[in-house]
Design an enzyme around this catalytic site. Structure first.
Site, short mmCIF file in Angstrom:
data_model
loop_
_atom_site.label_atom_id
_atom_site.label_comp_id
_atom_site.label_asym_id
_atom_site.label_seq_id
_atom_site.Cartn_x
_atom_site.Cartn_y
_atom_site.Cartn_z
N PRO A 1 -48.66 -29.30 48.94
CG PRO A 1 -46.54 -30.20 48.57
CD PRO A 1 -47.37 -29.49 49.60
NE ARG B 1 -54.11 -11.33 35.71
CZ ARG B 1 -53.75 -10.36 34.87
NH1 ARG B 1 -52.85 -9.48 35.23
NH2 ARG B 1 -54.30 -10.28 33.68
CD GLU C 1 -39.06 -32.74 55.75
OE1 GLU C 1 -39.41 -33.40 54.75
OE2 GLU C 1 -38.18 -31.84 55.70
CG ASP D 1 -55.58 -12.53 31.62
OD1 ASP D 1 -54.68 -12.02 30.94
OD2 ASP D 1 -55.84 -12.18 32.79
N1 4GX Z 1 -48.22 -25.84 46.48
N2 4GX Z 1 -44.82 -26.72 49.57
C1 4GX Z 1 -45.50 -26.12 51.86
C2 4GX Z 1 -44.54 -27.30 53.78
C3 4GX Z 1 -45.87 -27.88 54.12
C4 4GX Z 1 -46.15 -29.24 53.99
C5 4GX Z 1 -47.41 -29.70 54.33
C6 4GX Z 1 -48.03 -27.46 54.88
C7 4GX Z 1 -48.34 -28.82 54.79
C8 4GX Z 1 -46.54 -26.34 47.80
C9 4GX Z 1 -47.08 -26.50 46.51
C10 4GX Z 1 -45.28 -26.92 48.28
C11 4GX Z 1 -43.78 -27.60 50.09
C12 4GX Z 1 -45.21 -25.65 50.46
C13 4GX Z 1 -44.11 -28.05 51.50
N3 4GX Z 1 -46.80 -27.02 54.58
N4 4GX Z 1 -47.39 -25.60 48.48
N5 4GX Z 1 -44.38 -26.92 52.36
N6 4GX Z 1 -46.55 -27.19 45.50
O1 4GX Z 1 -44.64 -27.63 47.54
O2 4GX Z 1 -48.42 -25.31 47.69
#
Ligand code: 4GX
Length: 257
Positions: free
Chosen positions: A89, A154, A116, A169
Protein backbone atom coordinates in the site's frame (compact mmCIF):
# COMPACT_ATOMS: atom_id res chain seq x y z
CA UNK A 1 7.56 -11.47 -21.62
CA UNK A 2 8.98 -12.98 -18.43
CA UNK A 3 7.61 -12.69 -14.88
CA UNK A 4 9.05 -14.18 -11.66
CA UNK A 5 6.78 -14.13 -8.62
CA UNK A 6 8.21 -14.72 -5.13
CA UNK A 7 5.68 -15.75 -2.48
CA UNK A 8 5.15 -17.94 0.57
CA UNK A 9 1.95 -19.21 -1.15
CA UNK A 10 3.17 -20.49 -4.54
CA UNK A 11 0.19 -22.81 -5.09
CA UNK A 12 -2.26 -19.92 -4.63
CA UNK A 13 -0.44 -17.94 -7.31
CA UNK A 14 0.07 -20.90 -9.69
CA UNK A 15 -3.58 -21.89 -9.49
CA UNK A 16 -4.67 -18.39 -10.45
CA UNK A 17 -2.53 -18.52 -13.60
CA UNK A 18 -4.07 -21.69 -15.04
CA UNK A 19 -7.30 -20.30 -16.52
CA UNK A 20 -8.34 -17.50 -18.79
CA UNK A 21 -6.42 -15.20 -21.09
CA UNK A 22 -3.19 -15.39 -19.04
CA UNK A 23 -3.31 -19.20 -18.78
CA UNK A 24 -3.70 -19.51 -22.54
CA UNK A 25 -0.85 -17.04 -23.17
CA UNK A 26 1.43 -19.14 -20.94
CA UNK A 27 0.41 -22.32 -22.81
CA UNK A 28 1.13 -20.61 -26.14
CA UNK A 29 4.56 -19.45 -24.97
CA UNK A 30 3.77 -15.73 -25.15
CA UNK A 31 4.30 -15.38 -21.39
CA UNK A 32 6.83 -17.14 -19.19
CA UNK A 33 5.69 -16.94 -15.56
CA UNK A 34 7.79 -18.67 -12.87
CA UNK A 35 6.44 -18.85 -9.33
CA UNK A 36 8.95 -19.31 -6.51
CA UNK A 37 8.48 -20.41 -2.90
CA UNK A 38 10.31 -17.87 -0.72
CA UNK A 39 11.00 -20.61 1.85
CA UNK A 40 13.46 -22.20 -0.59
CA UNK A 41 15.83 -19.41 0.34
CA UNK A 42 15.60 -19.68 4.13
CA UNK A 43 18.57 -20.99 6.11
CA UNK A 44 16.99 -22.59 9.18
CA UNK A 45 15.10 -25.80 9.81
CA UNK A 46 11.86 -23.94 10.40
CA UNK A 47 12.20 -22.15 7.04
CA UNK A 48 11.60 -18.81 8.75
CA UNK A 49 10.74 -15.82 6.51
CA UNK A 50 9.63 -13.36 9.25
CA UNK A 51 10.79 -12.05 12.61
CA UNK A 52 9.70 -9.68 15.40
CA UNK A 53 10.01 -5.93 14.73
CA UNK A 54 12.96 -4.03 16.20
CA UNK A 55 11.48 -1.46 18.60
CA UNK A 56 8.59 -3.75 19.46
CA UNK A 57 4.95 -3.58 18.45
CA UNK A 58 2.38 -5.96 17.00
CA UNK A 59 2.85 -8.25 14.01
CA UNK A 60 5.84 -9.67 12.23
CA UNK A 61 8.24 -8.28 9.64
CA UNK A 62 9.54 -10.10 6.55
CA UNK A 63 13.26 -10.73 6.71
CA UNK A 64 15.65 -9.32 4.10
CA UNK A 65 17.92 -12.30 3.51
CA UNK A 66 15.46 -14.81 1.95
CA UNK A 67 14.15 -12.12 -0.45
CA UNK A 68 17.70 -11.06 -1.32
CA UNK A 69 18.77 -14.62 -2.05
CA UNK A 70 15.58 -15.20 -4.07
CA UNK A 71 16.30 -12.28 -6.41
CA UNK A 72 19.98 -13.31 -6.67
CA UNK A 73 18.98 -16.86 -7.68
CA UNK A 74 16.35 -15.62 -10.15
CA UNK A 75 18.93 -13.28 -11.72
CA UNK A 76 21.43 -16.14 -12.06
CA UNK A 77 18.90 -18.58 -13.50
CA UNK A 78 16.72 -16.27 -15.65
CA UNK A 79 18.78 -13.15 -16.36
CA UNK A 80 18.98 -9.63 -14.92
CA UNK A 81 15.39 -8.36 -14.54
CA UNK A 82 14.36 -4.92 -15.81
CA UNK A 83 12.59 -4.20 -12.54
CA UNK A 84 12.01 -5.78 -9.11
CA UNK A 85 8.64 -4.67 -7.74
CA UNK A 86 7.35 -4.90 -4.16
CA UNK A 87 3.56 -4.87 -3.93
CA UNK A 88 2.43 -2.78 -0.98
CA UNK A 89 0.00 0.00 0.00
CA UNK A 90 3.04 2.32 0.28
CA UNK A 91 3.70 2.10 -3.47
CA UNK A 92 2.49 4.46 -6.18
CA UNK A 93 -0.99 3.52 -7.26
CA UNK A 94 -1.16 1.22 -10.29
CA UNK A 95 -3.06 2.43 -13.34
CA UNK A 96 -3.33 1.69 -17.07
CA UNK A 97 -0.45 4.07 -17.89
CA UNK A 98 1.84 2.20 -15.47
CA UNK A 99 0.66 -1.11 -16.99
CA UNK A 100 1.59 0.19 -20.46
CA UNK A 101 5.03 1.20 -19.22
CA UNK A 102 5.63 -2.25 -17.67
CA UNK A 103 4.39 -3.99 -20.84
CA UNK A 104 7.41 -2.47 -22.59
CA UNK A 105 9.79 -4.41 -20.34
CA UNK A 106 11.04 -7.94 -20.98
CA UNK A 107 11.50 -9.29 -17.44
CA UNK A 108 9.72 -8.31 -14.20
CA UNK A 109 10.24 -9.75 -10.71
CA UNK A 110 7.35 -9.39 -8.24
CA UNK A 111 7.89 -9.73 -4.49
CA UNK A 112 4.77 -10.60 -2.48
CA UNK A 113 4.88 -9.58 1.17
CA UNK A 114 2.78 -10.89 4.04
CA UNK A 115 2.56 -9.86 7.73
CA UNK A 116 2.76 -6.22 8.90
CA UNK A 117 5.45 -5.35 6.43
CA UNK A 118 8.90 -5.95 5.07
CA UNK A 119 12.28 -4.94 6.46
CA UNK A 120 12.97 -1.48 4.98
CA UNK A 121 16.28 -2.75 3.56
CA UNK A 122 14.36 -4.84 1.00
CA UNK A 123 13.43 -1.52 -0.62
CA UNK A 124 16.98 -0.26 -0.37
CA UNK A 125 18.84 -3.40 -1.50
CA UNK A 126 16.48 -5.65 -3.45
CA UNK A 127 13.52 -3.81 -4.98
CA UNK A 128 13.68 -1.12 -7.66
CA UNK A 129 9.97 -0.19 -7.55
CA UNK A 130 7.01 -0.25 -5.17
CA UNK A 131 3.45 -0.46 -6.48
CA UNK A 132 0.03 -0.47 -4.80
CA UNK A 133 -3.11 -1.72 -6.56
CA UNK A 134 -5.33 0.65 -4.57
CA UNK A 135 -6.04 2.32 -1.26
CA UNK A 136 -7.26 -0.65 0.78
CA UNK A 137 -5.48 -3.26 2.88
CA UNK A 138 -5.08 -6.86 1.70
CA UNK A 139 -3.55 -9.71 3.65
CA UNK A 140 -0.70 -10.22 1.18
CA UNK A 141 0.90 -9.12 -2.05
CA UNK A 142 -0.19 -12.21 -4.03
CA UNK A 143 -3.48 -10.82 -5.35
CA UNK A 144 -1.83 -7.50 -6.27
CA UNK A 145 0.93 -9.40 -8.15
CA UNK A 146 -1.73 -11.34 -10.06
CA UNK A 147 -3.62 -8.12 -10.85
CA UNK A 148 -0.41 -6.65 -12.26
CA UNK A 149 0.43 -9.76 -14.34
CA UNK A 150 -3.10 -9.87 -15.74
CA UNK A 151 -3.26 -6.18 -16.64
CA UNK A 152 0.23 -6.02 -18.16
CA UNK A 153 -0.20 -9.33 -20.05
CA UNK A 154 -3.27 -8.03 -21.91
CA UNK A 155 -1.00 -5.39 -23.43
CA UNK A 156 1.56 -7.93 -24.70
CA UNK A 157 1.05 -8.45 -28.46
CA UNK A 158 -0.93 -11.63 -29.20
CA UNK A 159 -2.14 -12.30 -25.64
CA UNK A 160 -5.64 -10.95 -26.32
CA UNK A 161 -6.92 -12.54 -29.53
CA UNK A 162 -8.56 -9.47 -31.08
CA UNK A 163 -6.42 -6.31 -30.71
CA UNK A 164 -9.59 -4.20 -31.13
CA UNK A 165 -10.68 -5.42 -27.66
CA UNK A 166 -7.56 -3.95 -26.08
CA UNK A 167 -7.81 -0.73 -28.08
CA UNK A 168 -11.44 -0.26 -27.04
CA UNK A 169 -10.92 -1.13 -23.35
CA UNK A 170 -11.94 1.39 -20.72
CA UNK A 171 -9.02 3.70 -19.94
CA UNK A 172 -7.19 3.06 -23.21
CA UNK A 173 -8.63 6.45 -24.21
CA UNK A 174 -8.86 7.77 -20.64
CA UNK A 175 -12.65 7.44 -20.45
CA UNK A 176 -15.05 4.74 -19.24
CA UNK A 177 -16.54 2.14 -21.56
CA UNK A 178 -19.96 2.63 -23.21
CA UNK A 179 -22.91 0.35 -22.32
CA UNK A 180 -23.08 -3.02 -24.10
CA UNK A 181 -26.18 -4.98 -25.17
CA UNK A 182 -26.85 -8.39 -26.69
CA UNK A 183 -30.04 -10.27 -27.66
CA UNK A 184 -32.92 -10.12 -26.97
CA UNK A 185 -33.79 -6.57 -28.05
CA UNK A 186 -36.33 -6.29 -25.21
CA UNK A 187 -36.29 -7.73 -21.66
CA UNK A 188 -39.00 -6.97 -19.08
CA UNK A 189 -39.91 -3.81 -20.98
CA UNK A 190 -36.30 -2.65 -21.23
CA UNK A 191 -35.29 -2.07 -24.84
CA UNK A 192 -31.90 -1.83 -26.52
CA UNK A 193 -31.45 1.76 -27.80
CA UNK A 194 -32.79 2.01 -31.40
CA UNK A 195 -29.53 3.41 -32.77
CA UNK A 196 -27.73 0.14 -31.93
CA UNK A 197 -30.34 -1.85 -33.91
CA UNK A 198 -30.22 0.53 -36.88
CA UNK A 199 -27.17 -0.99 -38.61
CA UNK A 200 -25.97 2.57 -39.26
CA UNK A 201 -22.29 2.23 -38.30
CA UNK A 202 -21.47 5.94 -38.10
CA UNK A 203 -24.48 6.58 -35.84
CA UNK A 204 -23.64 3.55 -33.67
CA UNK A 205 -20.09 4.82 -33.22
CA UNK A 206 -21.29 8.33 -32.30
CA UNK A 207 -23.90 6.93 -29.89
CA UNK A 208 -21.25 4.84 -28.12
CA UNK A 209 -18.80 7.71 -27.92
CA UNK A 210 -21.47 10.00 -26.43
CA UNK A 211 -22.65 7.30 -23.97
CA UNK A 212 -19.05 6.69 -22.85
CA UNK A 213 -18.53 10.42 -22.24
CA UNK A 214 -21.89 10.70 -20.41
CA UNK A 215 -20.90 7.87 -18.08
CA UNK A 216 -17.48 9.31 -17.46
CA UNK A 217 -18.97 12.74 -16.68
CA UNK A 218 -21.47 11.16 -14.25
CA UNK A 219 -19.27 8.58 -12.53
CA UNK A 220 -15.66 9.68 -12.95
CA UNK A 221 -15.48 13.40 -13.75
CA UNK A 222 -11.88 13.31 -12.47
CA UNK A 223 -10.91 11.28 -15.58
CA UNK A 224 -12.13 14.03 -17.91
CA UNK A 225 -9.64 16.53 -16.53
CA UNK A 226 -6.86 14.14 -17.64
CA UNK A 227 -8.34 12.75 -20.88
CA UNK A 228 -7.07 14.17 -24.16
CA UNK A 229 -10.21 14.49 -26.31
CA UNK A 230 -10.21 15.02 -30.06
CA UNK A 231 -12.55 17.55 -31.75
CA UNK A 232 -15.47 15.08 -31.83
CA UNK A 233 -15.02 14.20 -28.15
CA UNK A 234 -15.00 17.87 -27.13
CA UNK A 235 -18.06 18.55 -29.31
CA UNK A 236 -19.96 15.60 -27.79
CA UNK A 237 -19.07 16.69 -24.25
CA UNK A 238 -20.30 20.22 -25.04
CA UNK A 239 -23.51 18.72 -26.44
CA UNK A 240 -24.05 16.66 -23.24
CA UNK A 241 -23.45 19.72 -21.04
CA UNK A 242 -25.78 21.90 -23.19
CA UNK A 243 -28.55 19.26 -23.03
CA UNK A 244 -28.20 19.27 -19.25
CA UNK A 245 -28.29 23.02 -18.74
CA UNK A 246 -31.09 23.57 -21.29
CA UNK A 247 -34.26 25.01 -19.74
CA UNK A 248 -36.87 22.21 -19.67
CA UNK A 249 -39.78 22.80 -22.13
CA UNK A 250 -42.73 24.82 -20.75
CA UNK A 251 -40.73 26.25 -17.84
CA UNK A 252 -39.16 29.18 -19.70
CA UNK A 253 -38.22 32.09 -17.46
CA UNK A 254 -40.32 35.27 -17.94
CA UNK A 255 -38.28 38.22 -19.12
CA UNK A 256 -38.18 40.77 -16.29
CA UNK A 257 -39.65 44.21 -17.07
N1 4GX B 1 -1.54 -3.06 -3.04
N2 4GX B 1 -1.00 -5.42 0.96
C1 4GX B 1 1.25 -6.44 1.11
C2 4GX B 1 2.28 -6.83 3.30
C3 4GX B 1 3.34 -5.84 3.00
C4 4GX B 1 3.45 -4.62 3.66
C5 4GX B 1 4.47 -3.75 3.33
C6 4GX B 1 5.21 -5.33 1.71
C7 4GX B 1 5.36 -4.11 2.37
C8 4GX B 1 -1.43 -4.09 -1.11
C9 4GX B 1 -2.16 -3.17 -1.89
C10 4GX B 1 -1.76 -4.51 0.25
C11 4GX B 1 -1.15 -5.51 2.40
C12 4GX B 1 -0.07 -6.38 0.38
C13 4GX B 1 0.20 -5.57 3.09
N3 4GX B 1 4.24 -6.18 2.05
N4 4GX B 1 -0.40 -4.48 -1.84
N5 4GX B 1 1.02 -6.63 2.54
N6 4GX B 1 -3.27 -2.52 -1.54
O1 4GX B 1 -2.71 -4.01 0.81
O2 4GX B 1 -0.45 -3.85 -3.01
Amino acid sequence: MKFDIVTIFPSMVRNALVDGVVGRAIDRGLLDVAVHDLREWTDDGHRTVDDVPYGGGPGMVMKVEPLRRAVEAITAARGVPDTVIVLSPQGRVFDQAEAARLAGLAHIVLLCGRYEGIDERVRELVATDEISIGDYVLSGGELPALVLVDTVSRLVPGVVGDVRSVLEDSFSHGVLDHPHYTRPAEVAGSRVPDTLLSGHHAEVRRWRRKAALTRTLDRRPDLLTEAVLDAEGRALLDEIRRERTATPQGTEQETEQ
